[in-house]
Each structure stands twice: as structure tokens, then as C-alpha cells.
Design a protein around this motif. Structure first.
Motif, PDB file in Angstrom:
ATOM      1  N   ARG A  86       0.835  -1.204   0.000  1.00 24.62           N
ATOM      2  CA  ARG A  86       0.000   0.000   0.000  1.00 24.62           C
ATOM      3  C   ARG A  86       0.869   1.253   0.000  1.00 24.62           C
ATOM      4  NH1 ARG A  86      -1.790   3.964   2.885  1.00 24.62           N
ATOM      5  NH2 ARG A  86      -0.491   3.388   4.676  1.00 24.62           N
ATOM      6  N   GLN A  87       1.888   1.271   0.850  1.00 24.96           N
ATOM      7  CA  GLN A  87       2.742   2.440   0.957  1.00 24.96           C
ATOM      8  C   GLN A  87       3.555   2.658  -0.310  1.00 24.96           C
ATOM      9  OE1 GLN A  87       5.110   2.256   4.527  1.00 24.96           O
ATOM     10  NE2 GLN A  87       3.339   2.093   5.862  1.00 24.96           N
ATOM     11  N   TYR A  89       2.845   1.820  -3.426  1.00 24.97           N
ATOM     12  CA  TYR A  89       2.021   2.355  -4.509  1.00 24.97           C
ATOM     13  C   TYR A  89       1.519   3.761  -4.205  1.00 24.97           C
ATOM     14  CZ  TYR A  89       2.011  -1.760  -7.459  1.00 24.97           C
ATOM     15  OH  TYR A  89       2.387  -2.769  -8.312  1.00 24.97           O
ATOM     16  N   GLN A  90       1.311   4.067  -2.942  1.00 23.07           N
ATOM     17  CA  GLN A  90       0.893   5.423  -2.576  1.00 23.07           C
ATOM     18  C   GLN A  90       1.970   6.437  -2.951  1.00 23.07           C
ATOM     19  OE1 GLN A  90       0.680   6.464   1.678  1.00 23.07           O
ATOM     20  NE2 GLN A  90      -1.356   7.322   1.286  1.00 23.07           N
ATOM     21  N   ALA A  94       2.033   9.255  -6.201  1.00 25.74           N
ATOM     22  CA  ALA A  94       2.210  10.693  -6.004  1.00 25.74           C
ATOM     23  C   ALA A  94       3.379  11.237  -6.810  1.00 25.74           C
ATOM     24  CB  ALA A  94       2.414  10.988  -4.519  1.00 25.74           C
ATOM     25  N   ASP A 206      -2.390   8.330 -12.793  1.00 22.98           N
ATOM     26  CA  ASP A 206      -2.996   7.954 -11.513  1.00 22.98           C
ATOM     27  C   ASP A 206      -3.881   6.717 -11.669  1.00 22.98           C
ATOM     28  OD1 ASP A 206      -1.774  10.014 -10.148  1.00 22.98           O
ATOM     29  OD2 ASP A 206      -3.505  11.365 -10.256  1.00 22.98           O
ATOM     30  N   ALA A 210      -3.235   3.107  -9.772  1.00 22.33           N
ATOM     31  CA  ALA A 210      -4.316   2.545  -8.963  1.00 22.33           C
ATOM     32  C   ALA A 210      -4.698   1.157  -9.462  1.00 22.33           C
ATOM     33  CB  ALA A 210      -5.533   3.473  -8.987  1.00 22.33           C
ATOM     34  N   ALA A 213      -1.961  -1.302  -8.502  1.00 20.99           N
ATOM     35  CA  ALA A 213      -2.035  -1.604  -7.068  1.00 20.99           C
ATOM     36  C   ALA A 213      -3.144  -2.612  -6.784  1.00 20.99           C
ATOM     37  CB  ALA A 213      -2.261  -0.323  -6.273  1.00 20.99           C
TER      38      ALA A 213
END
Length: 236
Positions: A86-87, A89-90, A94, A206, A210, A213
Motif C-alpha cells: 500500500r505504501q 504504490y501510494q 504521487a 494515476d 491505482a 495496485a
């Protein structure tokens, strides 16, 4: 995992860097899988390098988050958790979508030509259907994009992040139906870039991150059988 396919081709680059590159590639393409132990004696024999050189290389891979030191086991290839994914891909979403938009403002003619070549190479690799070539071509596209963003700090951060993303890329592409979606998403990114539309570029980028991910989490979340024969869930 057999080490017979891991070797050093002597070139002008420092030997330490060659060892780092060879081991990083072996991890990213799955020759060393998550949880595999990295035994110094075996690696020294396989790579025909001294223990000090090998240890320097392993320290670099540990700093990149590709290997970790486990008590009573020693060094092993990292196994990413759901929160790790999760981190990653976050942060990737960005920074990389911003890098893509900045490419429009800063890339030179040569970099635009390289990006077009990289896109064509990716589509050829996708048609061939060889996973290793698809991953290599996709990485080349991203590397070209990042190199042309005009922000050395962002490029350096993304380079380090991409070393960990390589652990996930094969997982994402292995999800049923993912490759056709990836091709469409990559084409949408390239078309938005070529149209010199930074807003559209960030939007489609984006969406791509997403989607990647989601595919990765779905694939990693499936039931699997461990090497000991015990069935478990990677993620709840």
C-alpha cells in the motif's frame, strides 16, 4: 532455487557494482524469491568474488529494501506485507504521475524519441508475451520518463523506489486479464504525453498506478501453498 544461472560478466564497471546489479536482477526476475536465504559462502562461489566485495553488495541491497537480516536465519529476500505494498504504490502514484507531467515541460527532443522507442518496444514485448521482456521494456519506459522529468531529487527517490517495485511488477502482470489493461493504460499515458497535456497525463497515470495496485493486492491476497506445504493467506 538454483544459483547456476547467476554469474558475473567482467566489464569496466567496478566489481562491487557488478555484483549489486547481478543480485538485484536475480531478485527482481524471481530467481531469488521472497524468503530465499542468501548464503554468503554459496554466493561467493557462484559469483567468484571475495566475501568483502559480496558483503558490500549485500549491504547496498539491504539499504534498498530488497533483502533483510533475519535473526537466526541471516540475510534473505524480503517478503512484502500488505502495508508495504500500500505504501509503495501510494508514494509511487504521487511522485511518478508528477514526473510524467514534468516530462512534458523538461524533456528534450532526444528524450521524446527515446520515449517513443520505449513505448514501441513495450508493445512488441507485449505481443511476444515473454514476461521477462515485458517487464524489462516497461521498466525502460518508466526510466526514460523519470530521466526526462527535470527533477534530479525526484528521479533519485523514484530510482530507489523502483528497486522495490520490481518485486511487485511480475505479480501485478501475472493477474488474469492484467496485461491487456496494462497495454491500454500505457498507451493512454503515452498519448497524453505526446499531446503535451499535463493534466490528462497525471489523470491517466494515476489511473494506471491505482489499477496496478489493485491487481497486485488481488494477486498477493489469493490463497497460496508455502514451501512447507501449508496453505495460508498472504493478506487477510
Amino acid at each position: 532455487m538454483s544459483n547456476s544461472s547467476i554469474n558475473i560478466v567482467r566489464v569496466a564497471a567496478p566489481l562491487r557494482q557488478q555484483v549489486i546489479d547481478v543480485l538485484r536482477a536475480a531478485i527482481s526476475d524471481g530467481r531469488y524469491a521472497p524468503g530465499d536465504r542468501l548464503v554468503e559462502r554459496e554466493l561467493c562461489e557462484t559469483l567468484q568474488v571475495s566475501r568483502p566485495i559480496l558483503r558490500e553488495a549485500l549491504r547496498q541491497l539491504e539499504a534498498e529494501g530488497l533483502v533483510r537480516n533475519v535473526p537466526q536465519r541471516g540475510l534473505e529476500v524480503v517478503t512484502l506485507t500488505a502495508e508495504d505494498v500500500r505504501q509503495i504504490y501510494q508514494v509511487r502514484g504521487a511522485l511518478e504521475s508528477l514526473a510524467a507531467a514534468e516530462f512534458i515541460a523538461h524533456a528534450g527532443d532526444g528524450q521524446w524519441a527515446q520515449l517513443a522507442d520505449a513505448m514501441a518496444a513495450f508493445e512488441r514485448a507485449a505481443d511476444e508475451g515473454v514476461p521477462s521482456r515485458i517487464q524489462a521494456a516497461k521498466t525502460c519506459f518508466y526510466d526514460t520518463l523519470i530521466a526526462g522529468c527535470g527533477n534530479a531529487t525526484m528521479a533519485q527517490i523514484l530510482k530507489g523506489l523502483h528497486n522495490r517495485i520490481q518485486l511487485l511488477r511480475g505479480v501485478s502482470l501475472s493477474e488474469p486479464g492484467r496485461l491487456p489493461n496494462t497495454i491500454r493504460e500505457m498507451r493512454a499515458i503515452f498519448d497524453a504525453l505526446r499531446a503535451r497535456d499535463p493534466i490528462r497525463t497525471r489523470h491517466v497515470y494515476d489511473e494506471h498506478i491505482a489499477s496496478a495496485a489493485r491487481a497486485t493486492m488481488q494477486s498477493l491476497g489469493k490463497t497460496r501453498t508455502t514451501r512447507s506445504g501449508v496453505t495460508e493467506r498472504d493478506f487477510a
